[in-house]
Design a protein around this motif. Structure first.
Motif, PDB file in Angstrom:
ATOM      1  N   MET A 131     -23.863  67.306  20.197  1.00 56.00           N
ATOM      2  CA  MET A 131     -23.410  67.669  18.852  1.00 56.00           C
ATOM      3  C   MET A 131     -22.584  68.944  18.933  1.00 56.00           C
ATOM      4  SD  MET A 131     -25.690  68.555  15.437  1.00 56.00           S
ATOM      5  CE  MET A 131     -26.155  66.858  15.144  1.00 56.00           C
ATOM      6  N   SER A 132     -21.406  68.916  18.358  1.00 58.03           N
ATOM      7  CA  SER A 132     -20.532  70.087  18.399  1.00 58.03           C
ATOM      8  C   SER A 132     -20.960  71.116  17.366  1.00 58.03           C
ATOM      9  CB  SER A 132     -19.082  69.674  18.142  1.00 58.03           C
ATOM     10  OG  SER A 132     -18.896  69.350  16.775  1.00 58.03           O
ATOM     11  N   GLY A 133     -20.430  72.329  17.521  1.00 55.97           N
ATOM     12  CA  GLY A 133     -20.717  73.374  16.558  1.00 55.97           C
ATOM     13  C   GLY A 133     -20.210  73.048  15.164  1.00 55.97           C
ATOM     14  N   PHE A 134     -19.078  72.331  15.089  1.00 56.78           N
ATOM     15  CA  PHE A 134     -18.557  71.926  13.779  1.00 56.78           C
ATOM     16  C   PHE A 134     -19.548  71.004  13.070  1.00 56.78           C
ATOM     17  CE2 PHE A 134     -14.296  72.663  15.861  1.00 56.78           C
ATOM     18  CZ  PHE A 134     -14.003  73.813  15.143  1.00 56.78           C
ATOM     19  N   GLU A 135     -20.157  70.104  13.836  1.00 54.05           N
ATOM     20  CA  GLU A 135     -21.143  69.194  13.246  1.00 54.05           C
ATOM     21  C   GLU A 135     -22.392  69.950  12.814  1.00 54.05           C
ATOM     22  OE1 GLU A 135     -20.546  64.962  15.459  1.00 54.05           O
ATOM     23  OE2 GLU A 135     -21.087  66.632  16.766  1.00 54.05           O
ATOM     24  N   VAL A 136     -22.808  70.927  13.612  1.00 55.83           N
ATOM     25  CA  VAL A 136     -23.957  71.748  13.238  1.00 55.83           C
ATOM     26  C   VAL A 136     -23.674  72.470  11.921  1.00 55.83           C
ATOM     27  CG1 VAL A 136     -25.340  73.767  13.854  1.00 55.83           C
ATOM     28  CG2 VAL A 136     -24.764  72.069  15.605  1.00 55.83           C
ATOM     29  N   ALA A 137     -22.490  73.087  11.828  1.00 52.77           N
ATOM     30  CA  ALA A 137     -22.124  73.815  10.610  1.00 52.77           C
ATOM     31  C   ALA A 137     -22.109  72.894   9.402  1.00 52.77           C
ATOM     32  CB  ALA A 137     -20.760  74.472  10.802  1.00 52.77           C
ATOM     33  N   GLU A 138     -21.535  71.710   9.563  1.00 55.94           N
ATOM     34  CA  GLU A 138     -21.436  70.774   8.446  1.00 55.94           C
ATOM     35  C   GLU A 138     -22.813  70.325   7.969  1.00 55.94           C
ATOM     36  OE1 GLU A 138     -19.364  66.432   7.418  1.00 55.94           O
ATOM     37  OE2 GLU A 138     -19.277  67.260   9.463  1.00 55.94           O
ATOM     38  N   GLN A 139     -23.709  70.031   8.897  1.00 61.47           N
ATOM     39  CA  GLN A 139     -25.008  69.468   8.507  1.00 61.47           C
ATOM     40  C   GLN A 139     -25.960  70.527   7.951  1.00 61.47           C
ATOM     41  OE1 GLN A 139     -26.778  66.378  10.836  1.00 61.47           O
ATOM     42  NE2 GLN A 139     -24.857  65.899  11.905  1.00 61.47           N
ATOM     43  N   VAL A 140     -25.914  71.755   8.476  1.00 63.90           N
ATOM     44  CA  VAL A 140     -26.793  72.780   7.898  1.00 63.90           C
ATOM     45  C   VAL A 140     -26.324  73.143   6.492  1.00 63.90           C
ATOM     46  CG1 VAL A 140     -27.480  73.723  10.131  1.00 63.90           C
ATOM     47  CG2 VAL A 140     -25.505  74.713   8.944  1.00 63.90           C
ATOM     48  N   ARG A 141     -25.023  73.043   6.247  1.00 64.59           N
ATOM     49  CA  ARG A 141     -24.515  73.342   4.906  1.00 64.59           C
ATOM     50  C   ARG A 141     -24.773  72.213   3.933  1.00 64.59           C
ATOM     51  NH1 ARG A 141     -18.891  76.892   5.555  1.00 64.59           N
ATOM     52  NH2 ARG A 141     -19.992  78.877   5.856  1.00 64.59           N
ATOM     53  N   GLU A 142     -24.986  71.021   4.437  1.00 68.87           N
ATOM     54  CA  GLU A 142     -25.419  69.935   3.553  1.00 68.87           C
ATOM     55  C   GLU A 142     -26.842  70.172   3.072  1.00 68.87           C
ATOM     56  OE1 GLU A 142     -24.943  66.289   5.634  1.00 68.87           O
ATOM     57  OE2 GLU A 142     -22.758  66.226   5.432  1.00 68.87           O
ATOM     58  N   ILE A 143     -27.642  70.822   3.924  1.00 63.45           N
ATOM     59  CA  ILE A 143     -29.026  71.122   3.558  1.00 63.45           C
ATOM     60  C   ILE A 143     -29.088  72.361   2.659  1.00 63.45           C
ATOM     61  CG2 ILE A 143     -31.310  71.726   4.469  1.00 63.45           C
ATOM     62  CD1 ILE A 143     -30.455  70.276   7.082  1.00 63.45           C
ATOM     63  N   VAL A 144     -28.406  73.420   3.094  1.00 64.82           N
ATOM     64  CA  VAL A 144     -28.342  74.661   2.306  1.00 64.82           C
ATOM     65  C   VAL A 144     -26.870  75.055   2.186  1.00 64.82           C
ATOM     66  CG1 VAL A 144     -29.050  77.074   2.119  1.00 64.82           C
ATOM     67  CG2 VAL A 144     -30.580  75.401   3.183  1.00 64.82           C
ATOM     68  N   PRO A 145     -26.224  74.719   1.077  1.00 66.28           N
ATOM     69  CA  PRO A 145     -24.774  74.958   0.950  1.00 66.28           C
ATOM     70  C   PRO A 145     -24.350  76.404   1.173  1.00 66.28           C
ATOM     71  CG  PRO A 145     -25.540  73.507  -0.787  1.00 66.28           C
ATOM     72  CD  PRO A 145     -26.776  74.007  -0.095  1.00 66.28           C
ATOM     73  N   GLY A 146     -25.170  77.375   0.862  1.00 63.97           N
ATOM     74  CA  GLY A 146     -24.759  78.760   0.953  1.00 63.97           C
ATOM     75  C   GLY A 146     -25.083  79.453   2.251  1.00 63.97           C
ATOM     76  N   VAL A 147     -25.652  78.741   3.231  1.00 66.32           N
ATOM     77  CA  VAL A 147     -26.056  79.396   4.466  1.00 66.32           C
ATOM     78  C   VAL A 147     -24.822  79.884   5.234  1.00 66.32           C
ATOM     79  CG1 VAL A 147     -26.061  77.303   5.890  1.00 66.32           C
ATOM     80  CG2 VAL A 147     -27.549  79.223   6.489  1.00 66.32           C
ATOM     81  N   GLN A 148     -24.924  81.071   5.834  1.00 62.30           N
ATOM     82  CA  GLN A 148     -23.814  81.640   6.578  1.00 62.30           C
ATOM     83  C   GLN A 148     -23.782  81.059   7.997  1.00 62.30           C
ATOM     84  OE1 GLN A 148     -21.574  83.344   5.265  1.00 62.30           O
ATOM     85  NE2 GLN A 148     -22.461  84.228   3.417  1.00 62.30           N
ATOM     86  N   VAL A 149     -22.575  80.764   8.485  1.00 65.60           N
ATOM     87  CA  VAL A 149     -22.395  80.178   9.817  1.00 65.60           C
ATOM     88  C   VAL A 149     -21.287  80.926  10.551  1.00 65.60           C
ATOM     89  CG1 VAL A 149     -21.828  78.096  11.145  1.00 65.60           C
ATOM     90  CG2 VAL A 149     -23.117  77.901   8.996  1.00 65.60           C
ATOM     91  N   ILE A 150     -21.520  81.221  11.811  1.00 67.35           N
ATOM     92  CA  ILE A 150     -20.492  81.786  12.700  1.00 67.35           C
ATOM     93  C   ILE A 150     -20.426  80.894  13.930  1.00 67.35           C
ATOM     94  CG2 ILE A 150     -19.807  83.745  14.148  1.00 67.35           C
ATOM     95  CD1 ILE A 150     -21.363  85.561  12.236  1.00 67.35           C
TER      96      ILE A 150
END
Length: 467
Positions: A384-403
């Protein structure tokens, strides 16, 4: 046959859109012989046409084959260079981070701190080298900044002297009030390094290199033969040596890929090609003056950057003083780098949960999403790429910060990076850059210029006065 009775006419023969002419002697040939001569001429014409077509096709096929071979060579070199540089970036990030950690534990005026500082500077130099490799392989996005050319040249003078050798003297005439330019500092350094190495070889390690900077204005006539360049105000960098010079043939080919007059072990033929490419991408132009036995001068014109102010001094990054207790989810497949990231963040008060794979990290996030304030993930990972990680965690919590982190700079210009809309740290990075990015992201501030977001990468070229 009496020649006084002979008159001439030209009889055209139309064949395959080619008009062939034959001289017919009226009265000298009978109609039957005339037809026979015309028939012979037609056969000869067909034979000549076929031979010419065959030779042209053969030449075209050879040119295509050579072009394909060269393209395949460049593609293979780029792939290898990119992979090597990516692995080096992970290693250099580990070195940088540990140097910062050790130095933070030592008194600033101690000999040990000074030695660690020298190691850190060497790692910085290695980072520049890997970025140049990535630039060659086209896996490193350009990061233009407003820079002061004279100051950059002064800063790099020690390194240029090392490249040129002790027997080469530098004569610099650097203007203090030259126009600022918009260029990736690493690419600017590449220009100077490649020109210095070329001059050193031309002088056989002994002679004088002159570097001068000044402001000039180019007219429409000056730029008419240079695609992408516009009339207006430019910074001029003149780089001159008193070496062996070049003949006309060498001057006409000097910017071509893999062209070199050096021995196989001395040159690759990509240095001046790289300089030419950087200048062209910056919408500048480069002129070459050289004579055999009289040295060589490169005149590089880079458009003035009207917006922003060139830095008056080079500032060092200062580590953030703030401590924090937020919890960070780290996703990094490189085990050594993963341990370093954890160590740096825990030293500064963060609570860290680290995983090697995106799927495991996502499972932990789903179980307790309220526990995490920020997700720090590599982009290029198996499964799983980092882009996929970012997309899926934001589906769970839209406001979570990602770097996100990456060793491939070209990802910054991809559509995935643009749609992710998150800060991206390019490896190698220091612990200072890491912490600054995390603090500004958590605080909702704009990203520091040293770690640009995808949107900041799309810097258009400045409008040049006079266009």
């Amino acid at each position: 046959m009496r020649l006084s009775r002979v008159s001439e006419v030209v009889v055209p023969i139309q064949h395959d859109e080619r008009v062939h002419s034959i001289l017919i002697l009226r009265g000298a040939l009978s109609p039957r012989k005339r037809e026979l001569v015309l028939g012979i001429c037609k056969v000869i014409s067909d034979v000549v046409r076929c031979v010419l077509a065959r030779d042209l096709n053969a030449a075209s096929a050879k040119a295509n084959k050579d072009s394909q071979r060269q393209s395949a060579k460049m593609q293979a070199l780029g792939l290898i260079a990119g992979e090597i540089a990516h692995d080096f970036n992970n290693l250099l990030t580990v070195m940088m981070g540990n140097c910062d950690l050790v130095r933070s534990l030592l008194p600033e005026d101690s000999a040990e701190s000074s030695m660690i500082g020298e190691v850190s500077e060497a790692v910085d130099r290695a980072g520049v080298l890997t970025k140049r490799i990535l630039s060659f392989s086209r896996k490193c996005g350009s990061d233009p900044k407003v820079i002061h050319a004279s100051e950059q040249i002064r800063r790099l003078s020690g390194m240029l002297q090392m490249i040129a050798g002790r027997q080469v003297e530098f004569d610099t005439k650097l203007g203090d009030y030259v126009y600022p330019i918009l260029l990736d500092p690493v690419e600017f350094e590449q220009i100077l390094i490649n020109l210095t190495a070329n001059a050193r070889d031309a002088m056989e390690g002994k002679g004088t290199i002159s570097i001068a900077t000044s402001n000039v204005r180019l007219s429409p006539r000056d730029v008419r033969d240079h695609k992408g360049a516009y009339p207006g105000e430019y910074l001029l960098i003149q780089f001159e040596d008193n070496g062996c010079g070049m003949d006309a043939r060498t001057k006409s080919q000097v910017f071509e890929p893999f062209f070199t007059t050096k021995k196989e072990e001395q040159g690759t033929g990509i240095g001046l090609m790289t300089v030419h490419g950087i200048v062209n991408r910056a919408r500048g132009l480069i002129r070459l003056e050289s004579q055999v036995g009289a040295g060589t001068r490169f005149s590089i014109y880079l458009p003035r950057q009207s917006d922003g102010i060139a830095p008056s001094s080079l500032q060092k990054n200062v580590a953030p003083k703030r401590k924090s207790t937020e919890r960070i989810l780290v996703v990094e497949d490189d085990s050594v780098l993963r341990r370093l990231l954890t160590r740096i963040l825990e030293v500064h008060g963060f609570r860290v949960t680290a995983f090697a794979e995106g799927r495991d990290a996502l499972t932990a996030f789903k179980e307790a999403p309220e526990e995490f304030d920020l997700v720090l993930s590599d982009i290029m990972m198996p499964g799983m790429s980092g882009f996929e990680v970012a997309e899926q965690v934001r589906e769970i919590v839209p406001g979570v910060q990602v770097i996100l982190m990456t060793g491939f700079g070209d990802i910054l210009e991809s559509s995935e990076a643009a749609s992710a809309n998150v800060p991206i740290l390019t490896k190698p990075f220091t612990s200072t850059s890491l912490l600054h990015t995390i603090f500004t992201t958590l605080d909702g501030e704009s990203e520091d210029s040293s770690s640009p977001t995808p949107s900041e990468q799309n810097i258009s070229h400045p409008e040049v006065i006079g266009t």
